[in-house]
Structure formats: structure tokens, C-alpha cells
Design a protein around this motif. Sequence first.
Motif, PDB file in Angstrom:
ATOM      1  N   TYR A   1       1.113  -1.283   0.018  1.00  0.00           N
ATOM      2  CA  TYR A   1       0.064  -0.006   0.065  1.00  0.00           C
ATOM      3  C   TYR A   1       1.326   1.259  -0.420  1.00  0.00           C
ATOM      4  N   PRO A   2       1.298   1.717  -0.262  1.00  0.00           N
ATOM      5  CA  PRO A   2       1.963   2.657  -1.162  1.00  0.00           C
ATOM      6  C   PRO A   2       1.522   3.652  -0.935  1.00  0.00           C
ATOM      7  N   CYS A   3       1.269   4.653  -0.538  1.00  0.00           N
ATOM      8  CA  CYS A   3       0.266   5.506  -0.105  1.00  0.00           C
ATOM      9  C   CYS A   3       0.771   6.667   1.069  1.00  0.00           C
ATOM     10  N   ARG A   4       0.477   7.677   1.185  1.00  0.00           N
ATOM     11  CA  ARG A   4       0.880   8.180   2.078  1.00  0.00           C
ATOM     12  C   ARG A   4       0.219   8.263   3.402  1.00  0.00           C
ATOM     13  N   TYR A   5      -0.244   7.223   4.680  1.00  0.00           N
ATOM     14  CA  TYR A   5      -0.638   8.032   5.705  1.00  0.00           C
ATOM     15  C   TYR A   5       1.106   7.565   7.055  1.00  0.00           C
ATOM     16  N   GLU A   6       0.391   7.280   7.833  1.00  0.00           N
ATOM     17  CA  GLU A   6       1.114   7.215   9.205  1.00  0.00           C
ATOM     18  C   GLU A   6       1.626   6.130  10.283  1.00  0.00           C
ATOM     19  N   THR A   7       1.825   4.952   9.719  1.00  0.00           N
ATOM     20  CA  THR A   7       3.154   3.868  10.897  1.00  0.00           C
ATOM     21  C   THR A   7       2.424   4.002  11.611  1.00  0.00           C
ATOM     22  N   LEU A   8       1.717   3.403  12.456  1.00  0.00           N
ATOM     23  CA  LEU A   8       1.456   3.132  14.165  1.00  0.00           C
ATOM     24  C   LEU A   8       2.234   1.934  14.502  1.00  0.00           C
ATOM     25  N   GLU A   9       3.158   1.147  14.550  1.00  0.00           N
ATOM     26  CA  GLU A   9       3.825  -0.129  14.651  1.00  0.00           C
ATOM     27  C   GLU A   9       3.414  -0.157  16.570  1.00  0.00           C
ATOM     28  N   THR A  10       2.738  -0.559  17.135  1.00  0.00           N
ATOM     29  CA  THR A  10       1.839  -0.564  18.133  1.00  0.00           C
ATOM     30  C   THR A  10       1.203  -2.491  18.955  1.00  0.00           C
ATOM     31  N   GLY A  11       1.737  -2.739  17.767  1.00  0.00           N
ATOM     32  CA  GLY A  11       0.914  -4.233  18.610  1.00  0.00           C
ATOM     33  C   GLY A  11      -0.742  -4.271  18.082  1.00  0.00           C
ATOM     34  N   TYR A  12      -1.606  -5.545  17.639  1.00  0.00           N
ATOM     35  CA  TYR A  12      -2.587  -5.446  17.769  1.00  0.00           C
ATOM     36  C   TYR A  12      -4.002  -4.983  18.478  1.00  0.00           C
ATOM     37  N   PRO A  13      -4.329  -4.195  18.292  1.00  0.00           N
ATOM     38  CA  PRO A  13      -5.049  -3.093  19.647  1.00  0.00           C
ATOM     39  C   PRO A  13      -6.393  -5.256  20.367  1.00  0.00           C
ATOM     40  N   ARG A  14      -6.487  -5.904  19.462  1.00  0.00           N
ATOM     41  CA  ARG A  14      -7.151  -7.066  19.663  1.00  0.00           C
ATOM     42  C   ARG A  14      -6.877  -7.868  20.541  1.00  0.00           C
ATOM     43  N   ASN A  15      -5.097  -8.164  20.287  1.00  0.00           N
ATOM     44  CA  ASN A  15      -4.699  -9.174  20.829  1.00  0.00           C
ATOM     45  C   ASN A  15      -4.451  -8.915  22.381  1.00  0.00           C
ATOM     46  N   ASP A  16      -4.350  -7.786  22.989  1.00  0.00           N
ATOM     47  CA  ASP A  16      -4.841  -7.087  24.266  1.00  0.00           C
ATOM     48  C   ASP A  16      -5.064  -8.265  25.316  1.00  0.00           C
ATOM     49  N   ARG A  17      -5.970  -8.309  24.698  1.00  0.00           N
ATOM     50  CA  ARG A  17      -6.976  -9.872  25.826  1.00  0.00           C
ATOM     51  C   ARG A  17      -6.189 -10.413  25.572  1.00  0.00           C
ATOM     52  N   LEU A  18      -5.334 -11.625  24.708  1.00  0.00           N
ATOM     53  CA  LEU A  18      -4.649 -12.106  24.689  1.00  0.00           C
ATOM     54  C   LEU A  18      -3.234 -12.236  25.475  1.00  0.00           C
ATOM     55  N   ALA A  19      -2.526 -11.254  25.765  1.00  0.00           N
ATOM     56  CA  ALA A  19      -1.708 -10.801  26.591  1.00  0.00           C
ATOM     57  C   ALA A  19      -2.359 -10.698  27.699  1.00  0.00           C
TER      58      ALA A  19
END
Length: 728
Positions: free
Chosen positions: A513-531
Motif C-alpha cells: 500500500y504505497p500511500c501517504r499514511y503514518e504507520t503505528l507499529e503498536t501491536g494489534y489492539p485485539r491481542n491486548d486481551r490475549l496478552a
Amino acid sequence: MTLISFVVPVYDVQGYLRECLDSILGQSFTDIEVIAIDDKSPDHSGDILAEYAARDPRLRVISLDENEGQGPARNRGAAMATGDYIWFLDSDDWLAEGAIQAVADRLADTTAEVLIVDWARAYWTGRVDRSIPGQRFHLAPPVFAAREWPEVLDILHVPWNKVIRRDLLERIDFHFRSGWYEDVPFTYRLLLTADRISLLDRTCVYYRRRRSGAATGTLGDGHFAIFPNWAQVFDTFDDSRPGAAELRALLFRRMIWHFLMVRGNDDRMPKHLRKRYFGEMTDHYRRYLPPGGYPRPGGVEGLKHRLVARGGHHTFQALRLAFRANAFTKRKARKYKRKASKAARSTAKLGREALLRAYYQVQLRLPMDPKLALYAAYWYRGYSCNPAAVYAKARELAPDVHGVWVVRRDKVDTMPPGVDYVVSGTPSYYRALARAHWLVNNVNWPDMVVKRPGSVHLMTHHGTPLKVMGIDQIAYPGGVGDPDFGAQMRRADRWDYSITANAFTSEMWARAYPCRYETLETGYPRNDRLAQATPEEVARVRAELGIAPTDRVVLYAPTHREHHPGYHPPFDAATLLNAVGPNGLLLIRSHYFHDRANAPVTRREIERVRDVSGYPSVEDLYLAADVLVTDYSSLMFDYSVLDRPIVIYAPDWQAYRLVRGVYFDIMAEPPGAVATSFPDLVALFRADAVDDDAATKARSQFRARFSSLEDGHAAERVVRRVFRDEPA
């Protein structure tokens, strides 16, 4: 001594750098060195360079403390080069197979000081065009000086199509400028100085025409750097050399062509700077016009030259607008005919939709609601995935934001109590789409959605990719579900933020997806519950699912195969259950469960097999399962957060990777044990090999690569950045 030193400046190219390095280091000709300059790259390019340097001593990395720009980075690399020749290669381009050997052979035959190689333009759409000048390479003498074959001045003025003797560079003592168009004085200084130039009539470099991120497609005043760089060419021109008058005239024509090419590109020159730019063109025309004139082109191009000469900006602009209006009218006429034909076929169907679209357009003219956030997941299938985790955390950390979900009418009864929603396709839906300040989704919004100035679009995605996505699918047409890649990219152009779970995904999305956006390399929010899951929560979930503490639960969740509808891997539930043991319980999350009930089973075995395809929370199933069996599904990346056994069951791996395309070899880098046939899968369970030392080691390496960010606070990081505008 090394024959060729490659000098590769690196900045913000994490999606392309591996391809570039592989294309150099993977060639059969090995008498090379690569000097890569990490120009304070803001992405993972530095990590990629370190990874490659650790396994190949031919790669040396220079890491800069401050960003200096491509020109100074090249200077640093050239100063460290030890090869007889230097080849400046851009880090988002790549070499053709066998290119270095072909270059070495040509250099041996000609002892050229400058070897110009042919190239091809590789567009993001998959189109590849050979260079136009390259089609005349065969007409050049084997070895020549510029005065002997002046056509060389019309070959693209870039460093990456030239292999240069290092002692020639040292003799002319050339240093690249910072800023854009620094390659202009470099090219012509070389070509005017070298006595032995040769051309290689072979495509050696693939020049990537990036959809975004390249200077050639950047709007701004940086393009004014073209003027001092061309001035340097003429200010240092030696009129005493043989053939100087002809060369100066041809260079002048090339300069005006270059000025006009930049001026004619609306992706480079903002409206408010165009008059000033035209004035600079005229100044340079008058300052450097050769005393004897120059071979001015004919036709429309010649008219442009004459307007530049007399400073006729207004006439130039009027003619340009006239040409564009004529072309626009023709395009509109063709489009109108197509639309009229389509509308005649579906007038009734479009009636209600047209009214709602009109209502949407009206709502777009009304102010945005500064406190409204609109959420959706999986094409409006309900409350789930990353958007649900972001929604829950936003209610906690940004309570003044009013979150509203979009849901299909048939999924309304799945919405949790207290969660506000609108039904897709209703006036309320269109009003929310038009007025929301934030729009959060794990897939793209429909094509008709307008990105309003000031609105914030958050793409959460819904998995770490094993299979290729976005424009990377162009290379795998057999697995493409949506072939309109232009529309895909226009939808992605609306993103302000893109969430990723790991560095690998950040790299792949940069390519896909070569577009102009900011990458938020945070982990996946849905996996907070698993962690954050505790033994107590696991026990509660299992109890709610009717699973006994002594049950050994196997979750089987194969992926969908877009390229092979209706296919399902060979699978016999009774046989697998027998291998799992007397306490085995099999959960199957698959659309094809009933198709698999082919073998006769006892009532007890039926009771020990459950179809959980429709179960609303996959996270519950993760927590309940002791082992995950999957093939190419992104579930494996999420489940790895729990650090429990994972088995890859992939009987169609070779076909899948060839037709659908993958980003890495899951057989070589699995998250655990691997089976490529159903008997092998059964044998793994019978031998209790799903969690042996080898499987545990593989899982540990997999987790280190893909799950290191999953600490239970991903949603918080996202909400603080997107909703509270706190620094990343």
C-alpha cells in the motif's frame, strides 16, 4: 582488487530494500562490494541493513546520525569505495538477473571509463517499459567520447544507469549537492570529461516508479533546485575542448526540455509557484543561450521554447489549459456514453441509492461532528477485531468521543448492550459517514466515501500477512479477488494511520500500500486481551464453552482460498481425535465443516467435535484452545501471543505459494510443528510432537519476530496517538 563498488543510499525504503539487496548480492558474479548508507532512515531500513551485513561480509553499512540527503550520502559511500568501478544504485530499484556479469564482460572488452547500461521503468501497476533511448544503444560506436556520439547527452541523466571508473571520479573531484536534481551536473561532468564511454544494450536496472514517496511526484518548491544544478553544468563548461560549440548547443536544448518537463507535471509544481518557475526558465534561457543558437525542436515543443525565450508565461498557460480542456472534453464524452448505457440497464435499482447518495452529498456540506467516531469491522458484520478494542479503550481514555458502529441489518442482534450503532444503507448511516471526525475500520470503506479535510481515517487491518496483499498481488493474478488495483490504492489514499503488529508487517504494507499514511507499529489492539489473559479468565471461558478442565482442546482453523473456492484440506475429525487422545476435543472454525463429515463416527466422537465457525469471539476460542492447527491463516500470529503449541497443516503449500503468493516461507520459518499431509498431521499428535523441543524452539523464534510488541497496551498506544494526538 574488487571490480565494482555499489554505493546505495538508504532512506525510507523498508518495503523495497530487500529486493534491491537481493538483486545485487544474489548474482552469480561476486567480485563486488556494497556500501549502504543509512541516511537516518525513519523506518526499519537500518535493521534490514544490519541483518544483511551480518550474513554477507560484502555489505558494509554507514549509519549517519543526521539525515543528509541522497547526494551527500553518495559522497560518503564513494569515499569508502575500493572497487575499480563505482555503481550508484538507488535503494528502491533492483538489478536484472545476470546484470553484473554482463557489465563485467563489457568493461573487460572496452576498458570504458563510463559504461551506461539500459534500464526499464517498473510501474506500481505491474507495467514495465523499456527505456526509449535504450532502443538506440545499438547505433552507438563500441567506445566513444561525447563529441563523437553527441546523442549520449539525451540519455537519462541519473547516476544509477552508469558504471564509472573510480579514478575518473577522483580526477574530476566531483561531489553531489544536497537537494533534488543533484544528478544533472554529475552526469554531464562525467560525459564531457570521459574519453572512453560505452553503452550496454541490455536491461540491467529496473527503475521503480513509486506511487508515492519519490521526489518526482512530490509537490513543492524543492523543484527549484533544478536551476542551480543546470547552472553548474554551464558555469563549468570548457569551451576550449574539441566539439565544444555543438555540445553546448545540445546541452542547452536538453536543459530547456528538462525545465519544461518539470513545469508540465502538476504533481511537482504547485499553482502559486508556476509563474515564478517560468520566470526562472526564461532567465536561464537568456543567460546560457549559445552565441550560435541551438537546434530548436519543431511543432508544439518548439512553440514552448519560443514562449520561454520571450517570457510568455500567460500565453504558455493559456495554451496549456486549452490543450487540457480539449482532452478533458473528449474523455467526458466517452465516459458519458458508458454511464448512459449502464444507467439505462439499472434505472430502477439506482433510484433509492441515488437518493441516499444525494443525501450523503448534502451531509458532506455540513460541519463535521468534532466528537463523532465511526467504527466498522469486516464489511459491517458487527462488533469485533481491532476496531472493537480501539473503541473500548477510547471510551476509557477519550470519554468525550461518541463512538458509533456501522452494522448490517442482519447482524444487529449481535451488537453488545450499550454500543450505539447505525444500520448500513440507511440515512443515519450516510449522515454518520459524512459527519464523523474519526473513521475506524479493519477493511476499507466503500469507494463512494469522501475523505473530508480534517477527518482522520484509521486503518487497523485484521491480521499479519502471510499471503501477499495490495499491489503485490499483481504478480499473482490467479489469486486476485479484486483486480482494480487503482481503486484499491485510492481507498488506501484515505488512510491517515495504519496499524501494524510488528516490523515485518510495516515492511510489507509499505510495499503493498504505497500511500501517504503514518504507520503505528503498536501491536494489534485485539491481542491486548490475549496478552493480559489470566488463568482465571481462561478457566471462565472454557467453562462458558462447556469445556472441562481435563479436556485437551484442538482448534482447527484453515484459511479461505480465494483462488480455489470450495477447496478444503483433507481432514477426518474422528481420526484426528483418536490421535489427540481420550480427552481430546476438536473445535473447527471453518465454512466447510459439514463437508468433512465423510467417515462414519460414533456418537461420542460427534459430541467431541464442534463447529464453531459462527462463534462471535475468536479470542474466546484462542483462550480455550490448547493447540492451534491452521495452514496460512493470520490466526497463527495472534495465537502465538499465548505461547501455546501451533501446528501448520499445509497439504497444498506449493500450489498456494505459486498461485496466491506469500511473503515468506512458512515451511522454513514455522510457528511450530509442520505437516504436509493428513497422515503426517495425525502422526504428530500420536507422537506427541506438537510441543517437543523442535516445535518449542520454532515457536520461540516465531514469537520473537512477530509478537514482541504484544504487551497488552496496543489499544492504549493507538488511542493516545489518534484520539488524543499524543506523540507516537
